[in-house]
Design a protein around this motif. Structure first.
Motif, short mmCIF file in Angstrom:
data_model
loop_
_atom_site.label_atom_id
_atom_site.label_comp_id
_atom_site.label_asym_id
_atom_site.label_seq_id
_atom_site.Cartn_x
_atom_site.Cartn_y
_atom_site.Cartn_z
N ASP A 40 0.84 -1.20 0.00
CA ASP A 40 0.00 0.00 0.00
C ASP A 40 0.88 1.25 0.00
O ASP A 40 0.98 1.97 0.99
CB ASP A 40 -0.93 -0.03 1.22
CG ASP A 40 -1.89 1.14 1.25
OD1 ASP A 40 -2.13 1.75 0.19
OD2 ASP A 40 -2.38 1.45 2.35
N ASP A 44 -3.42 4.53 1.48
CA ASP A 44 -4.86 4.80 1.56
C ASP A 44 -5.64 3.64 2.15
O ASP A 44 -6.87 3.67 2.21
CB ASP A 44 -5.42 5.16 0.17
CG ASP A 44 -5.36 4.00 -0.82
OD1 ASP A 44 -4.73 2.96 -0.51
OD2 ASP A 44 -5.94 4.14 -1.91
N GLY A 45 -4.94 2.61 2.62
CA GLY A 45 -5.60 1.47 3.24
C GLY A 45 -6.10 0.43 2.27
O GLY A 45 -6.80 -0.50 2.65
N ARG A 46 -5.73 0.58 1.00
CA ARG A 46 -6.14 -0.36 -0.04
C ARG A 46 -4.97 -0.57 -1.00
O ARG A 46 -4.18 0.33 -1.24
CB ARG A 46 -7.33 0.19 -0.81
CG ARG A 46 -8.54 0.46 0.06
CD ARG A 46 -9.66 1.08 -0.71
NE ARG A 46 -9.19 2.34 -1.31
CZ ARG A 46 -9.96 3.17 -1.95
NH1 ARG A 46 -11.22 2.92 -2.09
NH2 ARG A 46 -9.48 4.28 -2.47
N SER A 76 -10.40 -9.16 -4.12
CA SER A 76 -11.36 -8.13 -3.72
C SER A 76 -12.76 -8.72 -3.64
O SER A 76 -13.30 -9.19 -4.62
CB SER A 76 -11.34 -6.98 -4.72
OG SER A 76 -12.33 -6.04 -4.40
N ASP A 84 -8.53 -4.27 0.51
CA ASP A 84 -8.22 -3.72 1.82
C ASP A 84 -7.46 -4.76 2.64
O ASP A 84 -7.23 -5.88 2.19
CB ASP A 84 -9.47 -3.21 2.54
CG ASP A 84 -10.47 -4.30 2.87
OD1 ASP A 84 -10.08 -5.49 3.00
OD2 ASP A 84 -11.66 -3.98 3.01
N GLU A 85 -7.07 -4.39 3.85
CA GLU A 85 -6.23 -5.27 4.65
C GLU A 85 -6.92 -6.59 4.98
O GLU A 85 -6.31 -7.66 4.89
CB GLU A 85 -5.81 -4.57 5.95
CG GLU A 85 -4.84 -5.39 6.77
CD GLU A 85 -4.35 -4.66 8.00
OE1 GLU A 85 -3.28 -5.04 8.50
OE2 GLU A 85 -5.02 -3.72 8.46
#
Length: 180
Positions: A40, A44-46, A76, A84-85
């Protein structure tokens, strides 16, 4: 509740000689979170496709754009091409599970196979109807079977912790993530 999950369930599901090995594997989660942070790059967390491709190229792995896009779609859950995480951790767990299945099919028995077998057996205790998911009722029944009666709010809390894809039930990947 979280303390119960981390402290009690592993000891219920694993033989005594495997407890320490199980607890050591838990630290692997830190490495996966670090890997996510490295991917990342814009923080931005994605993870975006270009971030994954950039990191793979740095590692000397050159994949076609179409393959990168396929990997991102697979990882995804929302289908938006961003990971995301939580999705990343689930995706890696899926890949590891597939790798473990591959090892099993080629008759390579390792210590991890014992843990995998124990986790599958534990999952089956909870998944009473064998459909591959643990429902709210199955969770409550299984917890009662192991001597841990939970209130409705405790069951809700446990589901909130474990149900990463928020479909109202716990699949095998979520179950293993919760325990490992």
């Amino acid at each position: 509740m979280q303390d119960f999950l981390e402290a009690e369930i592993p000891f219920i599901t694993l033989p005594i000689n495997k407890r320490m090995r199980f607890l050591r594997r838990k630290s692997g989660d830190i490495y996966l979170r670090t890997a996510f942070d490295l991917l990342d790059t814009n923080r931005d967390g994605r993870i975006e496709a270009n971030e994954l491709q950039f990191m793979l190229k740095k590692l000397g792995i050159d994949l076609r754009d179409e393959l990168i896009e396929d990997l991102m779609k697979e990882a995804s859950h929302t289908g938006n091409g961003l990971v995301d995480e939580a999705e990343f951790l689930q995706w890696v767990a899926r890949i590891q599970a597939l790798r473990d299945e591959s090892d099993d099919s080629s008759n390579k028995l390792e210590e991890n196979d014992d843990v995998t077998e124990d986790l599958i057996a534990a999952f089956r205790v909870f998944d009473r109807d064998g459909n591959g998911f643990i429902t709210r009722d199955e969770l409550q029944t299984a917890m009662e079977m192991i001597g841990e009666s939970l209130t409705d709010s405790q069951v809700s809390e446990l589901l909130a912790i474990a149900d990463l894809d928020k479909d109202g039930r716990i699949n095998y990947e979520e179950f293993t993530r919760l325990l490992l």
